[in-house]
Design a protein around this motif. Structure first.
Motif, PDB file in Angstrom:
ATOM      1  N   ALA A  61       0.780  -1.239  -0.136  1.00  0.00           N
ATOM      2  CA  ALA A  61       0.092   0.004  -0.003  1.00  0.00           C
ATOM      3  C   ALA A  61       0.951   1.337   0.134  1.00  0.00           C
ATOM      4  CB  ALA A  61      -0.807   0.131   1.112  1.00  0.00           C
ATOM      5  N   SER A  62       2.029   1.351   0.831  1.00  0.00           N
ATOM      6  CA  SER A  62       3.106   2.466   0.660  1.00  0.00           C
ATOM      7  C   SER A  62       3.458   2.586  -0.502  1.00  0.00           C
ATOM      8  CB  SER A  62       4.103   2.113   1.736  1.00  0.00           C
ATOM      9  OG  SER A  62       3.368   1.956   3.061  1.00  0.00           O
TER      10      SER A  62
ATOM     11  N   PHE B 295       3.933   5.939  -5.497  1.00  0.00           N
ATOM     12  CA  PHE B 295       3.761   5.907  -6.843  1.00  0.00           C
ATOM     13  C   PHE B 295       2.740   6.886  -7.386  1.00  0.00           C
ATOM     14  CE2 PHE B 295       2.097   4.291 -10.921  1.00  0.00           C
ATOM     15  CZ  PHE B 295       2.897   4.212 -11.838  1.00  0.00           C
ATOM     16  N   ALA B 296       1.593   6.908  -6.914  1.00  0.00           N
ATOM     17  CA  ALA B 296       0.591   7.864  -7.204  1.00  0.00           C
ATOM     18  C   ALA B 296       0.747   9.258  -6.857  1.00  0.00           C
ATOM     19  CB  ALA B 296      -0.727   7.576  -6.320  1.00  0.00           C
TER      20      ALA B 296
ATOM     21  N   PHE C 105       2.648  14.431  -9.190  1.00  0.00           N
ATOM     22  CA  PHE C 105       3.496  15.422  -9.245  1.00  0.00           C
ATOM     23  C   PHE C 105       4.279  15.761 -10.601  1.00  0.00           C
ATOM     24  CE2 PHE C 105       7.666  17.101  -8.792  1.00  0.00           C
ATOM     25  CZ  PHE C 105       7.709  18.181  -8.232  1.00  0.00           C
ATOM     26  N   THR C 106       4.354  14.476 -11.324  1.00  0.00           N
ATOM     27  CA  THR C 106       5.208  14.665 -12.622  1.00  0.00           C
ATOM     28  C   THR C 106       4.128  15.195 -13.509  1.00  0.00           C
ATOM     29  OG1 THR C 106       6.603  12.629 -11.994  1.00  0.00           O
ATOM     30  CG2 THR C 106       6.326  13.069 -14.228  1.00  0.00           C
TER      31      THR C 106
END
Length: 124
Positions: free
Chosen positions: A27-28, A33-34, A39-40
């Motif tokens: 989950a972390s 990743f999300a 941000f990207t």
């Protein structure tokens, strides 16, 4: 002698999988990743919006349509006939007489003739 009759025989512990810990790590990683993806995407959107000129889109680069950009050949392979033409010109030059420098009196000779003269020891 069996293991049951020996008094110091040890039994293996049952395998235990730390399911809550594995789920927490997964989950972390998904959350990280999300956040990084958001941000990207946001950063890229802000950069492209800042690069757009107020007069409209940017003009196409001046290199478009050239045969070479830098040292990279940009033409289609099917259209690149210069190597065969160049090779034919070079072979014709190697088999013919001609001036290199008329003022200095320098002439190029057919390669077979030049090699024969060098083999005989004739030097200019």
């Amino acid at each position: 002698m069996s293991d049951q009759s020996h008094p110091s025989a040890t039994r293996a512990e049952p395998d235990r999988i730390g399911t809550p810990r594995i789920l927490a790590v997964g989950a972390s990683a998904l959350i990280l990743f999300a956040v990084a993806s958001w941000f990207t995407i946001r950063y890229g959107y802000d950069r492209t919006r800042a690069e757009v000129l107020p007069d409209g889109p940017a003009a196409p680069p001046s290199e478009i349509g050239r045969n070479k950009i830098g040292i990279v050949e940009q033409r289609l392979f099917g259209l690149a006939v210069e190597p065969t033409t160049w090779r034919e010109q070079q072979v014709q030059r190697l088999r013919s007489w001609g001036w290199v420098d008329r003022k200095a009196g320098v002439v190029h000779a057919p390669i077979d003739e030049a090699m024969a003269r060098v083999a005989r020891g004739d030097r200019p």
